[in-house]
Scaffold this active site. Structure first.
Site, PDB file in Angstrom:
ATOM      1  CG  HIS A  17      -0.953  -1.248   3.219  1.00 18.13           C
ATOM      2  ND1 HIS A  17       0.271  -0.565   3.064  1.00 18.13           N
ATOM      3  CD2 HIS A  17      -1.833  -0.793   2.096  1.00 18.13           C
ATOM      4  CE1 HIS A  17       0.282   0.011   1.843  1.00 18.13           C
ATOM      5  NE2 HIS A  17      -0.882  -0.080   1.230  1.00 18.13           N
ATOM      6  CE  LYS A  41       0.989   2.832  -7.264  1.00 22.81           C
ATOM      7  NZ  LYS A  41       0.557   2.645  -6.085  1.00 22.81           N
ATOM      8  NE  ARG A  90      -4.748   6.007   1.107  1.00 28.68           N
ATOM      9  CZ  ARG A  90      -3.660   5.779   0.389  1.00 28.68           C
ATOM     10  NH1 ARG A  90      -2.535   5.927   1.084  1.00 28.68           N
ATOM     11  NH2 ARG A  90      -3.840   5.588  -1.035  1.00 28.68           N
ATOM     12  CB  SER A 128       3.802   3.053   0.489  1.00 26.08           C
ATOM     13  OG  SER A 128       2.693   2.314   0.974  1.00 26.08           O
TER      14      SER A 128
HETATM   15  P1  ADP Z   1      -2.288   0.298  -5.118  1.00 22.53           P
HETATM   16  O1  ADP Z   1      -0.943   0.554  -5.994  1.00 22.53           O
HETATM   17  O2  ADP Z   1      -2.998  -0.990  -5.743  1.00 22.53           O
HETATM   18  O3  ADP Z   1      -3.241   1.519  -5.043  1.00 22.53           O
HETATM   19  P2  ADP Z   1      -1.311   0.520  -2.497  1.00 22.53           P
HETATM   20  O4  ADP Z   1      -0.245  -0.357  -1.546  1.00 22.53           O
HETATM   21  O5  ADP Z   1      -1.013   1.928  -2.756  1.00 22.53           O
HETATM   22  O6  ADP Z   1      -1.613  -0.158  -3.878  1.00 22.53           O
HETATM   23  O7  ADP Z   1      -2.837   0.475  -1.798  1.00 22.53           O
HETATM   24  C1  ADP Z   1      -3.623  -0.672  -1.649  1.00 22.53           C
HETATM   25  C2  ADP Z   1      -4.883  -0.350  -1.161  1.00 22.53           C
HETATM   26  O8  ADP Z   1      -4.662   0.104   0.364  1.00 22.53           O
HETATM   27  C3  ADP Z   1      -5.591   0.770  -1.805  1.00 22.53           C
HETATM   28  O9  ADP Z   1      -6.858   0.289  -1.544  1.00 22.53           O
HETATM   29  C4  ADP Z   1      -5.360   1.903  -0.863  1.00 22.53           C
HETATM   30  O10 ADP Z   1      -6.483   2.743  -0.970  1.00 22.53           O
HETATM   31  C5  ADP Z   1      -5.431   1.258   0.575  1.00 22.53           C
HETATM   32  N1  ADP Z   1      -4.529   2.276   1.392  1.00 22.53           N
HETATM   33  C6  ADP Z   1      -3.286   2.517   1.397  1.00 22.53           C
HETATM   34  N2  ADP Z   1      -2.870   3.256   2.586  1.00 22.53           N
HETATM   35  C7  ADP Z   1      -3.979   3.272   3.220  1.00 22.53           C
HETATM   36  C8  ADP Z   1      -4.487   3.830   4.608  1.00 22.53           C
HETATM   37  N3  ADP Z   1      -3.474   4.580   5.272  1.00 22.53           N
HETATM   38  N4  ADP Z   1      -5.691   3.751   5.242  1.00 22.53           N
HETATM   39  C9  ADP Z   1      -6.396   2.835   4.401  1.00 22.53           C
HETATM   40  N5  ADP Z   1      -6.427   2.388   3.160  1.00 22.53           N
HETATM   41  C10 ADP Z   1      -5.047   2.466   2.576  1.00 22.53           C
END
Ligand code: ADP
Length: 160
Positions: A17, A41, A90, A128
């Site tokens: 992130h 979630k 990703r 995460s």
């Molecule tokens: P959500 O529940 O909205 O998907 P997340 O916290 O899981 O929330 O992810 C938020 C954003 O960050 C999403 O667009 C996700 O694809 C992106 N993201 C999460 N981890 C990574 C990573 N390692 N590299 C690039 N983007 C990421």
């Protein structure tokens, strides 16, 4: 003035992130990183804890602010007066999910544009949920999250 919102669950924020936040901050004049309440979630951290972890790890970036929202992202965007969503990509499965989200948001608010930043190779597998699983099993996660996040994760699982 190019203003965008980077919404997510951030439970907790990872180096993946943070990489998207840093790179996004170079594209937009103002980037609002916003912790959303996703009813599907069940987060480990409270909204305030998640916001604090993001703030602590983005202190050096001037054009970033950290916020939170409940309800529809498109309604929140009207309040913010922005029509740009930033998201990270990703894997192919991310693409499927993000594609549906982007099109749905466009139906809900016709002028919405979703901008995607491709993950950096070293973070492409970071997620995460897997990090939480690894901590719960006593694994070393120091290469995935900053040290303050690592400590808070360990405390959460010690208290359980
Ligand atoms: P959500 O529940 O909205 O998907 P997340 O916290 O899981 O929330 O992810 C938020 C954003 O960050 C999403 O667009 C996700 O694809 C992106 N993201 C999460 N981890 C990574 C990573 N390692 N590299 C690039 N983007 C990421």
């Amino acid at each position: 003035m190019r203003k965008a919102v980077y919404p997510g669950t951030f439970d907790p924020v990872t180096y993946g992130h943070l990489d998207i936040i840093k790179r996004g901050s170079k594209i937009f004049d103002e980037l609002i990183v916003s912790v959303g309440h996703n009813p599907l979630k069940q987060p480990l951290f409270t909204i305030t804890e998640r916001m604090d972890m993001i703030s602590n790890n983005t202190r050096g970036i001037q054009n970033i602010s950290v916020d939170c929202f409940e309800g529809m992202l498109t309604d929140y965007m009207k309040e913010l007066q922005t029509n740009v969503i930033l998201r990270g990509l990703r894997t192919l499965s991310d693409f499927d999910y993000e594609f549906q989200r982007a099109l749905t948001n466009r139906v809900l608010k016709t002028d919405v544009e979703t901008v995607f930043i491709m993950t950096s190779q070293e973070y492409s597998y970071l997620n995460s949920s897997l990090i939480k699983e690894a901590v719960s099993l006593g694994g070393d996660i120091s290469m995935f999250v900053p040290s303050d996040v690592e400590k808070l994760l360990q405390q959460k699982f010690e208290n359980r």
